[in-house]
Each structure stands twice: as C-alpha cells, then as structure tokens.
Design a protein around this motif. Structure first.
Motif, short mmCIF file in Angstrom:
data_model
loop_
_atom_site.label_atom_id
_atom_site.label_comp_id
_atom_site.label_asym_id
_atom_site.label_seq_id
_atom_site.Cartn_x
_atom_site.Cartn_y
_atom_site.Cartn_z
N LYS A 1 -14.21 -28.37 63.42
CA LYS A 1 -13.62 -27.42 64.35
C LYS A 1 -12.28 -26.92 63.83
O LYS A 1 -11.98 -25.72 63.91
CB LYS A 1 -13.44 -28.08 65.72
CG LYS A 1 -12.94 -27.15 66.78
CD LYS A 1 -12.86 -27.84 68.14
CE LYS A 1 -12.33 -26.90 69.20
NZ LYS A 1 -12.26 -27.55 70.51
N GLU A 2 -11.48 -27.83 63.27
CA GLU A 2 -10.19 -27.43 62.70
C GLU A 2 -10.38 -26.46 61.54
O GLU A 2 -9.65 -25.46 61.43
CB GLU A 2 -9.43 -28.67 62.22
CG GLU A 2 -8.09 -28.34 61.60
CD GLU A 2 -7.37 -29.55 61.01
OE1 GLU A 2 -6.26 -29.35 60.50
OE2 GLU A 2 -7.90 -30.66 61.05
N VAL A 3 -11.36 -26.73 60.69
CA VAL A 3 -11.62 -25.85 59.54
C VAL A 3 -12.02 -24.46 60.04
O VAL A 3 -11.52 -23.44 59.52
CB VAL A 3 -12.71 -26.45 58.62
CG1 VAL A 3 -13.20 -25.42 57.61
CG2 VAL A 3 -12.16 -27.68 57.90
N ARG B 1 -10.41 -18.79 60.82
CA ARG B 1 -10.20 -17.63 61.68
C ARG B 1 -8.75 -17.15 61.59
O ARG B 1 -8.48 -15.95 61.47
CB ARG B 1 -10.57 -17.95 63.12
CG ARG B 1 -10.39 -16.78 64.08
CD ARG B 1 -10.66 -17.15 65.52
NE ARG B 1 -9.99 -18.35 65.98
CZ ARG B 1 -8.70 -18.44 66.32
NH1 ARG B 1 -7.92 -17.38 66.22
NH2 ARG B 1 -8.18 -19.57 66.74
N VAL B 2 -7.81 -18.09 61.63
CA VAL B 2 -6.39 -17.73 61.55
C VAL B 2 -6.09 -17.07 60.20
O VAL B 2 -5.38 -16.05 60.14
CB VAL B 2 -5.50 -18.98 61.77
CG1 VAL B 2 -4.05 -18.68 61.43
CG2 VAL B 2 -5.63 -19.47 63.20
N SER B 3 -6.64 -17.62 59.13
CA SER B 3 -6.38 -17.02 57.81
C SER B 3 -6.98 -15.62 57.72
O SER B 3 -6.37 -14.72 57.13
CB SER B 3 -6.91 -17.92 56.69
OG SER B 3 -8.32 -17.98 56.70
N CYS C 1 -4.07 -19.44 54.51
CA CYS C 1 -5.18 -19.69 53.58
C CYS C 1 -5.06 -21.07 52.94
O CYS C 1 -6.06 -21.77 52.76
CB CYS C 1 -5.24 -18.61 52.51
SG CYS C 1 -5.76 -17.00 53.14
N LYS C 2 -3.85 -21.48 52.63
CA LYS C 2 -3.62 -22.82 52.05
C LYS C 2 -3.97 -23.90 53.06
O LYS C 2 -4.60 -24.91 52.71
CB LYS C 2 -2.15 -22.94 51.61
CG LYS C 2 -1.77 -24.28 51.04
CD LYS C 2 -2.28 -24.47 49.64
CE LYS C 2 -1.66 -25.70 49.00
NZ LYS C 2 -2.64 -26.74 48.77
N ALA C 3 -3.58 -23.70 54.32
CA ALA C 3 -3.91 -24.67 55.37
C ALA C 3 -5.43 -24.80 55.51
O ALA C 3 -5.97 -25.91 55.64
CB ALA C 3 -3.27 -24.27 56.69
N TRP C 4 -6.14 -23.66 55.47
CA TRP C 4 -7.59 -23.69 55.55
C TRP C 4 -8.17 -24.44 54.33
O TRP C 4 -9.05 -25.28 54.49
CB TRP C 4 -8.18 -22.28 55.60
CG TRP C 4 -9.65 -22.32 55.39
CD1 TRP C 4 -10.61 -22.62 56.31
CD2 TRP C 4 -10.35 -22.12 54.16
NE1 TRP C 4 -11.85 -22.61 55.72
CE2 TRP C 4 -11.72 -22.31 54.40
CE3 TRP C 4 -9.93 -21.80 52.87
CZ2 TRP C 4 -12.68 -22.18 53.40
CZ3 TRP C 4 -10.88 -21.67 51.88
CH2 TRP C 4 -12.24 -21.87 52.14
N ALA C 5 -7.69 -24.12 53.14
CA ALA C 5 -8.21 -24.74 51.92
C ALA C 5 -8.00 -26.26 51.95
O ALA C 5 -8.90 -27.02 51.57
CB ALA C 5 -7.56 -24.13 50.68
N ASP C 6 -6.83 -26.70 52.40
CA ASP C 6 -6.56 -28.13 52.47
C ASP C 6 -7.49 -28.81 53.47
O ASP C 6 -8.05 -29.88 53.18
CB ASP C 6 -5.10 -28.39 52.87
CG ASP C 6 -4.11 -27.97 51.78
OD1 ASP C 6 -4.53 -27.76 50.62
OD2 ASP C 6 -2.91 -27.86 52.12
N ALA C 7 -7.67 -28.21 54.64
CA ALA C 7 -8.57 -28.78 55.64
C ALA C 7 -10.01 -28.77 55.15
O ALA C 7 -10.77 -29.72 55.37
CB ALA C 7 -8.45 -28.02 56.96
N ASN C 8 -10.40 -27.70 54.47
CA ASN C 8 -11.76 -27.61 53.95
C ASN C 8 -12.00 -28.67 52.87
O ASN C 8 -13.09 -29.25 52.80
CB ASN C 8 -12.02 -26.21 53.40
CG ASN C 8 -13.49 -25.96 53.18
OD1 ASN C 8 -14.30 -26.14 54.08
ND2 ASN C 8 -13.83 -25.54 51.96
N ARG D 1 -10.53 -31.59 52.81
CA ARG D 1 -10.69 -32.86 53.54
C ARG D 1 -12.10 -32.97 54.14
O ARG D 1 -12.71 -34.03 54.12
CB ARG D 1 -9.64 -32.98 54.66
CG ARG D 1 -8.23 -33.19 54.15
CD ARG D 1 -7.25 -33.62 55.24
NE ARG D 1 -7.32 -32.87 56.47
CZ ARG D 1 -6.64 -31.74 56.74
NH1 ARG D 1 -5.84 -31.25 55.81
NH2 ARG D 1 -6.75 -31.14 57.90
N LEU D 2 -12.61 -31.86 54.67
CA LEU D 2 -13.95 -31.86 55.24
C LEU D 2 -15.00 -32.12 54.16
O LEU D 2 -15.92 -32.91 54.37
CB LEU D 2 -14.23 -30.52 55.94
CG LEU D 2 -15.63 -30.34 56.52
CD1 LEU D 2 -15.93 -31.41 57.57
CD2 LEU D 2 -15.80 -28.94 57.10
#
Length: 72
Positions: free
Chosen positions: A11-13, A18-20, A53-60, A62-63
């Motif tokens: 869900k976070e990813v 979406r935010v990115s 985009c960096k926050a998404w990449a980091d979370a992705n 981790r996923l």
C-alpha cells in the motif's frame, strides 16, 4: 515479514508511486505551460519530484526484497 506487514508495504509503494506521478505531472505542466517565465519554480518542483521518486524507489526496493524473502 507478516502478511499484514507485506500488504502495508504494498500500500505504501502504491501511495508513493501516486505521489511521484503527481509531482512528475506538475513538472511536466511547468515545462509545457509556464517556461520560460516560470523558471524560478523549476528547482523546487524538480527537487520535490526527485524526492518523491526516490522515496518510491526505496520503498519498492524494500517490497522487492521482502517479497523475495517470503518466497525462499
């Protein structure tokens, strides 16, 4: 990682993606509609887009790692 934790990370990813995309859209609109006059806004919007985009990449990442660990 529990199923609940994995679902929360998924869900976070999705949220971060979406935010990115929203920031990327703002950057696109700036380039298409407001340049060269809106040049002063470029650094702030570009940095926010990069950060999102960096926050998404980091979370992705981790996923991906968590998903790989659960299939082992």
């Amino acid at each position: 990682m529990t199923d609940e934790e994995l679902k929360a990370l998924e869900k976070e990813v999705r949220k971060l993606k979406r935010v990115s995309q929203e920031w990327a859209s703002q950057l696109h609109d700036l380039v298409e509609d407001r340049l060269p006059g809106g040049y002063a806004d470029l650094p702030g919007i570009a940095q926010s887009t990069y950060d999102a985009c960096k926050a998404w990449a980091d979370a992705n990442d981790r996923l991906t790692a968590a998903t790989a660990a659960t299939t082992e």
